[in-house]
Design a protein around this motif. Sequence first.
Motif, PDB file in Angstrom:
ATOM      1  N   LEU A 174       0.710  27.798  -0.218  1.00 19.08           N
ATOM      2  CA  LEU A 174       0.598  26.651  -1.112  1.00 19.08           C
ATOM      3  C   LEU A 174       0.863  25.354  -0.356  1.00 19.08           C
ATOM      4  O   LEU A 174       0.205  24.332  -0.592  1.00 19.08           O
ATOM      5  CB  LEU A 174       1.583  26.782  -2.276  1.00 19.08           C
ATOM      6  CG  LEU A 174       1.252  27.824  -3.353  1.00 19.08           C
ATOM      7  CD1 LEU A 174       2.376  27.865  -4.392  1.00 19.08           C
ATOM      8  CD2 LEU A 174      -0.073  27.526  -4.030  1.00 19.08           C
ATOM      9  N   GLY A 175       1.825  25.387   0.559  1.00 14.16           N
ATOM     10  CA  GLY A 175       2.140  24.192   1.343  1.00 14.16           C
ATOM     11  C   GLY A 175       1.000  23.776   2.260  1.00 14.16           C
ATOM     12  O   GLY A 175       0.701  22.586   2.405  1.00 14.16           O
ATOM     13  N   VAL A 176       0.359  24.752   2.893  1.00 11.46           N
ATOM     14  CA  VAL A 176      -0.792  24.455   3.757  1.00 11.46           C
ATOM     15  C   VAL A 176      -1.915  23.848   2.918  1.00 11.46           C
ATOM     16  O   VAL A 176      -2.574  22.882   3.332  1.00 11.46           O
ATOM     17  CB  VAL A 176      -1.273  25.725   4.487  1.00 11.46           C
ATOM     18  CG1 VAL A 176      -2.518  25.426   5.325  1.00 11.46           C
ATOM     19  CG2 VAL A 176      -0.168  26.284   5.367  1.00 11.46           C
ATOM     20  N   MET A 181      -3.590  20.144   3.354  1.00 13.71           N
ATOM     21  CA  MET A 181      -5.046  20.028   3.469  1.00 13.71           C
ATOM     22  C   MET A 181      -5.597  19.124   2.366  1.00 13.71           C
ATOM     23  O   MET A 181      -6.513  18.323   2.619  1.00 13.71           O
ATOM     24  CB  MET A 181      -5.685  21.412   3.380  1.00 13.71           C
ATOM     25  CG  MET A 181      -7.193  21.402   3.564  1.00 13.71           C
ATOM     26  SD  MET A 181      -7.701  20.939   5.243  1.00 13.71           S
ATOM     27  CE  MET A 181      -7.460  22.511   6.076  1.00 13.71           C
ATOM     28  N   ARG A 182      -5.052  19.237   1.163  1.00 12.10           N
ATOM     29  CA  ARG A 182      -5.520  18.381   0.068  1.00 12.10           C
ATOM     30  C   ARG A 182      -5.336  16.910   0.420  1.00 12.10           C
ATOM     31  O   ARG A 182      -6.227  16.078   0.188  1.00 12.10           O
ATOM     32  CB  ARG A 182      -4.745  18.710  -1.217  1.00 12.10           C
ATOM     33  CG  ARG A 182      -5.238  17.961  -2.459  1.00 12.10           C
ATOM     34  CD  ARG A 182      -4.260  18.093  -3.605  1.00 12.10           C
ATOM     35  NE  ARG A 182      -3.010  17.396  -3.325  1.00 12.10           N
ATOM     36  CZ  ARG A 182      -2.830  16.084  -3.465  1.00 12.10           C
ATOM     37  NH1 ARG A 182      -3.824  15.313  -3.877  1.00 12.10           N
ATOM     38  NH2 ARG A 182      -1.657  15.544  -3.181  1.00 12.10           N
ATOM     39  N   LEU A 210      -5.660  27.628   1.582  1.00 15.26           N
ATOM     40  CA  LEU A 210      -4.897  28.457   0.654  1.00 15.26           C
ATOM     41  C   LEU A 210      -4.919  29.923   1.062  1.00 15.26           C
ATOM     42  O   LEU A 210      -3.897  30.618   0.967  1.00 15.26           O
ATOM     43  CB  LEU A 210      -5.474  28.316  -0.756  1.00 15.26           C
ATOM     44  CG  LEU A 210      -4.709  29.039  -1.874  1.00 15.26           C
ATOM     45  CD1 LEU A 210      -3.384  28.326  -2.164  1.00 15.26           C
ATOM     46  CD2 LEU A 210      -5.557  29.128  -3.137  1.00 15.26           C
ATOM     47  N   LEU A 211      -6.041  30.402   1.561  1.00 16.53           N
ATOM     48  CA  LEU A 211      -6.221  31.835   1.814  1.00 16.53           C
ATOM     49  C   LEU A 211      -6.013  32.245   3.267  1.00 16.53           C
ATOM     50  O   LEU A 211      -6.163  33.423   3.598  1.00 16.53           O
ATOM     51  CB  LEU A 211      -7.634  32.247   1.383  1.00 16.53           C
ATOM     52  CG  LEU A 211      -7.990  32.034  -0.090  1.00 16.53           C
ATOM     53  CD1 LEU A 211      -9.446  32.384  -0.341  1.00 16.53           C
ATOM     54  CD2 LEU A 211      -7.079  32.861  -0.995  1.00 16.53           C
ATOM     55  N   ASP A 222      -1.790  24.245   8.865  1.00 17.62           N
ATOM     56  CA  ASP A 222      -0.957  25.443   8.949  1.00 17.62           C
ATOM     57  C   ASP A 222       0.313  25.172   9.746  1.00 17.62           C
ATOM     58  O   ASP A 222       1.435  25.406   9.278  1.00 17.62           O
ATOM     59  CB  ASP A 222      -1.775  26.565   9.596  1.00 17.62           C
ATOM     60  CG  ASP A 222      -0.987  27.860   9.743  1.00 17.62           C
ATOM     61  OD1 ASP A 222      -0.042  28.075   8.961  1.00 17.62           O
ATOM     62  OD2 ASP A 222      -1.325  28.662  10.640  1.00 17.62           O
ATOM     63  N   ARG A 223       0.162  24.660  10.947  1.00 15.51           N
ATOM     64  CA  ARG A 223       1.329  24.415  11.800  1.00 15.51           C
ATOM     65  C   ARG A 223       2.267  23.369  11.202  1.00 15.51           C
ATOM     66  O   ARG A 223       3.490  23.500  11.256  1.00 15.51           O
ATOM     67  CB  ARG A 223       0.887  23.968  13.196  1.00 15.51           C
ATOM     68  CG  ARG A 223       0.165  25.051  13.978  1.00 15.51           C
ATOM     69  CD  ARG A 223       0.008  24.659  15.429  1.00 15.51           C
ATOM     70  NE  ARG A 223      -0.848  25.598  16.135  1.00 15.51           N
ATOM     71  CZ  ARG A 223      -0.917  25.681  17.462  1.00 15.51           C
ATOM     72  NH1 ARG A 223      -0.205  24.865  18.208  1.00 15.51           N
ATOM     73  NH2 ARG A 223      -1.707  26.551  18.041  1.00 15.51           N
ATOM     74  N   MET A 224       1.685  22.341  10.633  1.00 17.77           N
ATOM     75  CA  MET A 224       2.536  21.287  10.088  1.00 17.77           C
ATOM     76  C   MET A 224       3.396  21.809   8.942  1.00 17.77           C
ATOM     77  O   MET A 224       4.578  21.472   8.831  1.00 17.77           O
ATOM     78  CB  MET A 224       1.683  20.096   9.648  1.00 17.77           C
ATOM     79  CG  MET A 224       1.172  19.266  10.810  1.00 17.77           C
ATOM     80  SD  MET A 224       0.430  17.691  10.326  1.00 17.77           S
ATOM     81  CE  MET A 224      -1.203  18.239   9.836  1.00 17.77           C
ATOM     82  N   ASP A 225       2.816  22.672   8.102  1.00 19.37           N
ATOM     83  CA  ASP A 225       3.627  23.201   7.005  1.00 19.37           C
ATOM     84  C   ASP A 225       4.670  24.183   7.499  1.00 19.37           C
ATOM     85  O   ASP A 225       5.832  24.111   7.091  1.00 19.37           O
ATOM     86  CB  ASP A 225       2.760  23.876   5.947  1.00 19.37           C
ATOM     87  CG  ASP A 225       3.624  24.374   4.787  1.00 19.37           C
ATOM     88  OD1 ASP A 225       3.981  23.543   3.927  1.00 19.37           O
ATOM     89  OD2 ASP A 225       3.972  25.569   4.751  1.00 19.37           O
ATOM     90  N   TYR A 226       4.306  25.116   8.376  1.00 21.25           N
ATOM     91  CA  TYR A 226       5.310  26.118   8.732  1.00 21.25           C
ATOM     92  C   TYR A 226       6.468  25.527   9.527  1.00 21.25           C
ATOM     93  O   TYR A 226       7.601  25.997   9.416  1.00 21.25           O
ATOM     94  CB  TYR A 226       4.694  27.363   9.389  1.00 21.25           C
ATOM     95  CG  TYR A 226       4.251  27.317  10.825  1.00 21.25           C
ATOM     96  CD1 TYR A 226       5.123  27.045  11.874  1.00 21.25           C
ATOM     97  CD2 TYR A 226       2.936  27.648  11.160  1.00 21.25           C
ATOM     98  CE1 TYR A 226       4.719  27.072  13.190  1.00 21.25           C
ATOM     99  CE2 TYR A 226       2.512  27.679  12.482  1.00 21.25           C
ATOM    100  CZ  TYR A 226       3.408  27.393  13.490  1.00 21.25           C
ATOM    101  OH  TYR A 226       2.993  27.423  14.809  1.00 21.25           O
ATOM    102  N   LEU A 227       6.227  24.479  10.297  1.00 23.49           N
ATOM    103  CA  LEU A 227       7.346  23.833  10.989  1.00 23.49           C
ATOM    104  C   LEU A 227       8.317  23.206   9.992  1.00 23.49           C
ATOM    105  O   LEU A 227       9.530  23.429  10.057  1.00 23.49           O
ATOM    106  CB  LEU A 227       6.838  22.779  11.973  1.00 23.49           C
ATOM    107  CG  LEU A 227       6.117  23.290  13.217  1.00 23.49           C
ATOM    108  CD1 LEU A 227       5.600  22.122  14.041  1.00 23.49           C
ATOM    109  CD2 LEU A 227       7.045  24.161  14.058  1.00 23.49           C
ATOM    110  N   LEU A 228       7.797  22.436   9.072  1.00 24.62           N
ATOM    111  CA  LEU A 228       8.650  21.775   8.078  1.00 24.62           C
ATOM    112  C   LEU A 228       9.315  22.797   7.158  1.00 24.62           C
ATOM    113  O   LEU A 228      10.514  22.704   6.860  1.00 24.62           O
ATOM    114  CB  LEU A 228       7.822  20.796   7.251  1.00 24.62           C
ATOM    115  CG  LEU A 228       7.267  19.578   7.987  1.00 24.62           C
ATOM    116  CD1 LEU A 228       6.310  18.808   7.090  1.00 24.62           C
ATOM    117  CD2 LEU A 228       8.398  18.662   8.461  1.00 24.62           C
TER     118      LEU A 228
END
Length: 419
Positions: free
Chosen positions: A64-66, A70-71, A93-94, A167-173
Amino acid sequence: MTPTLLEEEKVFKDPVHRYIHVRYKTIWDLIDTPEFQRLRRIRQLGTTMFTFHGAEHSRFNHSLGVYEIMRRIVTKLEVLTEEERLLCLCSALLHDVGHGPFSHTFEKVFKTDHEEWTRRIIEGETEIRRVLSEVSADFPKKVSEVIGKTYPNKMIVSLISSQIDADRMDYLLRDAYYTGVNYGNFDIERILRLMRPAEEQIAIKYSGMHAVEDYIVSRYQMYWQVYFHPVTRSAEVILKKLFQRAKLLYDCNYHFRIFPEPLVPFFKDGPAKLRQYLDLDEATVIYYIREWKREEDTILSDLAERFMNRRLFKYIQYQPLDYLMWTDLQGLFEDAGLDPAYYLEFDSPSDLPYDFYRSGEEEEERLPILLLMPDGSLEELSRKSDIVQSISGKRRFDHKLYFPEDRITDEIRKRLGVN
């Protein structure tokens, strides 16, 4: 084609992005599919919970964060059509829907590929494919191609798979938030605001270079302080040995107290069926590990008890070139009644924090991070940043030896230099 909008915007509360906004009906319907809901039962960080007790977040909230990042990106990209925007959002999302239980450890032992499974889920007989097909007959294939990095529009691919992607930006945060560390934090607001379309990927305006430097350093720190933490790796080693032992016992027609039916398709050499893969989650795996504590096989029961009760292996620094020490240790472990295949492990994680493609290299091409200069030209990041240049192309390794300290002999202790 005009994507269908919901009558009113749906909003999820999120601890990292505050709110996640859903306006397209396709996105709302995808979230509600059984295949996507399964991600609630797959942890984002696997065994990291043994080191950082807050790391219980799932692939579901990461996905959801990714999507939300992206949105925000595609809202600013006027070069995209409405269908391309929806394509980007669905791909974001997927992108992780194919992950299995304890993701990367499971993949290594059973030789699965989460990206391949993601594409099978998107294009197979699933609710996800049904929802995507409502957009157009070829839309599932387009989403699959974006995730598989074969979609013709390389800029769209780079938004979900590059060195500075959603993807990377969300998983880091997100991982920094749930582990309670500060390493993964960076100024995402500035990076998103200064993103610009350029050639076949996204560029960052030169005035945002320091925010990108911060992002690269944050990624570097997260890998060495969180993702490669030796306690987490110790738990991964035990889990890997558990899977390997259970598979060997199955191959030898061992009589399990409770037959691990859901795991059998992965013990076999042939590929599992899609439905068998989707039926497997971490709750199922943990159930069998708990039951394996009561098995007659002493190795399986010991490893299961260690995993369930966090009695992890000890670790020491180890140089892989010391072959004589390695063969000597194997003999000492066998003399002590410890099978080195399950109680002695050399682990060597590595990370390449930033690099770019160099002509003639055999490795897969690495898209550089580009800076949009004031004169409109593009420059590769490390050519302008001394900080990034200092770590560019430099792979760092962490060599460690893992073993059960509570079961080794004095002779082994002496050989290892353990007090």
